[in-house]
Design an enzyme around this catalytic site. Structure first.
Site, short mmCIF file in Angstrom:
data_model
loop_
_atom_site.label_atom_id
_atom_site.label_comp_id
_atom_site.label_asym_id
_atom_site.label_seq_id
_atom_site.Cartn_x
_atom_site.Cartn_y
_atom_site.Cartn_z
N LYS A 177 -10.27 -7.50 7.73
CA LYS A 177 -11.00 -7.75 8.98
C LYS A 177 -10.78 -6.55 9.89
O LYS A 177 -9.72 -5.92 9.85
CB LYS A 177 -10.52 -9.04 9.65
CG LYS A 177 -9.07 -8.98 10.10
CD LYS A 177 -8.70 -10.09 11.03
CE LYS A 177 -7.22 -10.16 11.31
NZ LYS A 177 -6.81 -9.52 12.56
N HIS A 194 0.82 -1.21 0.00
CA HIS A 194 0.00 0.00 0.00
C HIS A 194 0.86 1.26 0.00
O HIS A 194 0.57 2.23 -0.69
CB HIS A 194 -0.94 0.01 1.21
CG HIS A 194 -2.26 -0.63 0.93
ND1 HIS A 194 -2.44 -1.99 0.89
CD2 HIS A 194 -3.47 -0.08 0.62
CE1 HIS A 194 -3.70 -2.25 0.59
NE2 HIS A 194 -4.35 -1.11 0.42
#
Lengths: 183, 279
Positions: A103, A38
């Protein structure tokens, strides 16, 4: 609870049909990226460089799989905690990213950006990594090979199980469900 | 003096790394099973079923239960009648190196916390030593995943905060972790000592069997009460609601200073891996 089969690419019409709490089975392409990938993706965006895959209408899966055993497509591959990607997520959503699988909670900023860009956040079961791997049919590293487990992989998945946690209207399943069982 | 060769330690550690990561221990499996029966949330119940199914698949295929095969943490108890032939620290790290390679376990350690280059063999391990009576070495191992590790907290309470202060802090830590630490959790609490001792006690608590209780009655009662209160938070499996937020609370204590009441909370996910071997 509704059960929905979805195929990638995750276009706007499909996103609008998904509501917090829906159980989905995803078939098609997912791209893996976690912390280090990222960072590089967003650095590339800021420098105006081309990204290793077309983000538009795609789904990113936050995962760093374990090494594959001989003859296996991939090792164990469950979701990692999503909030660590929050600082990078808006830039990707603004480029047309439509889905994220991870999650845990997202920041308010990310939820706002999900609503603004009409995207969706799915949760897979953290720690159910051997079970989830069964739905991954192929895996190929397409960028940042040096990052090893954190490299970007293009996965082909069949009936990948997930649940809609934040839908494109901003409904949040974590908030809705916990209230029901709190004493 | 009983002589123990370090090669033997390396071999055992290597095997432990693989076993702990692929076979979830009975105490954890049984606890999940029993909570599953009483889970009221349909989503929660389904998740607990999938968690058990996942453990079966991992054990049968000998693949990691979770892809985060953790940072390797050891508590090593060395008997006073043991003569170790060689360097035990090197031997344990070599065991980790071999086990993580041979077991196809993920290498998740970076050399420098800021530069962040992967060491590619999951070393160094985190090793705590203790010296005990006897002619054995006991190795306790837990691969510690960081989804849950990141949600841990330390607070230096005032003595006047007392037991209520401790309870509030534990509940607040679990509540703030919410879905992030992969509930249902095992909650390790360390009370007393100094700043670092409290953290160490909380970690040690996570190595305890889920069927165990603290020997001191007031601490055993605290473990019991905290578990009930945590499960009243409604967080549930994976934070998607339910009555199963924690499987067990283990509390460890140590004498402390007249001015202090340190409390540390170390969280573990439902893949609460822990394994002990005696050499």
């Amino acid at each position: 609870m509704k059960e929905i089969n979805i195929n990638t690419p995750l276009t706007l019409d499909k996103v609008k049909n998904l509501k917090a709490g829906d159980r989905v089975y995803i078939t098609g392409t997912l791209y893996t990226a976690r912390d280090a990938a990222h960072k590089r993706l967003v650095e590339s965006i800021k420098e105006g460089k081309e990204l290793p895959f077309d983000v538009k209408n795609s789904i990113i899966y936050y995962v760093g799989p374990s090494p594959s055993k001989p003859g296996e497509v991939i090792g164990s591959a469950g979701p990692t905690t999503s909030y660590r990607m929050d600082d990078y997520t808006k830039d990707l959503l603004n480029l047309g990213l439509k889905g994220m699988i991870g999650k845990g909670k997202r920041s308010e900023d990310v939820v706002k950006s999900i609503v603004k860009n009409k995207a969706v956040y799915f949760a897979a079961i953290g720690g159910a990594a051997a079970l989830i791997s069964k739905s991954i049919k192929s895996s190929e590293i397409i960028a940042y090979d040096d990052l090893a487990t954190e490299a970007i992989r293009k996965l082909y998945v069949k009936d990948f199980p997930a649940i809609v946690v934040v839908d494109s209207e901003g409904n949040n399943l974590y908030n809705i469900e916990v209230q029901k069982y709190k004493k | 003096m009983r002589k123990i060769r370090v090669e033997e330690i390396t071999k055992e550690v290597s095997k432990m790394c693989i076993k702990a990561n692929c076979d979830l221990s009975e105490d954890v499996l049984k606890q999940i099973e029993s909570f599953k029966e009483n889970e009221k949330s349909p989503i929660g119940k389904d998740i607990l079923e999938k968690i058990l199914l996942n453990a079966d698949i991992a054990s049968e295929k000998q693949v990691p239960i979770c892809q985060d095969t953790g940072m390797a943490v050891f508590f090593v108890e060395i008997g006073d009648r043991v003569n170790i032939k060689g360097n035990i620290k090197k031997a344990i790290n070599e065991g980790v190196r071999q086990g993580y390679k041979d077991g196809f376990l993920r290498k998740s350690v970076v050399k420098d916390p800021l530069i962040r280059d992967n060491t590619k063999d999951n070393t160094p391990a985190i090793i705590h030593y203790d010296f005990v009576e006897g002619d054995k070495i006991t190795i306790h191992f837990a691969p510690k995943g960081f989804g849950s590790e990141n949600m841990g907290k330390l607070k230096m309470l005032k003595p006047s905060d007392g037991i209520d202060g401790v309870k509030d802090f534990v509940l607040d830590t679990v509540n703030k972790a919410g879905p992030n630490a992969c509930p249902p959790l095992v909650v390790g609490v360390g009370i007393g000592g100094t700043m670092e001792k409290a953290c160490l006690l909380a970690k040690k608590a996570l190595f305890r069997d889920l069927n165990s209780y603290n020997e001191k009655k007031h601490i055993k009662d605290l473990e019991h009460e905290l578990l009930l209160k945590i499960n009243d938070l409604g967080i549930g499996p994976q934070g998607l609601g339910g009555r199963t937020t924690a499987l067990k609370v283990n509390v460890e204590t140590f004498p402390t200073h007249i001015a202090g009441l340190p409390v540390a909370v170390n969280l573990n996910c439902h893949v609460a891996r822990h394994l002990t071997v005696e050499i």
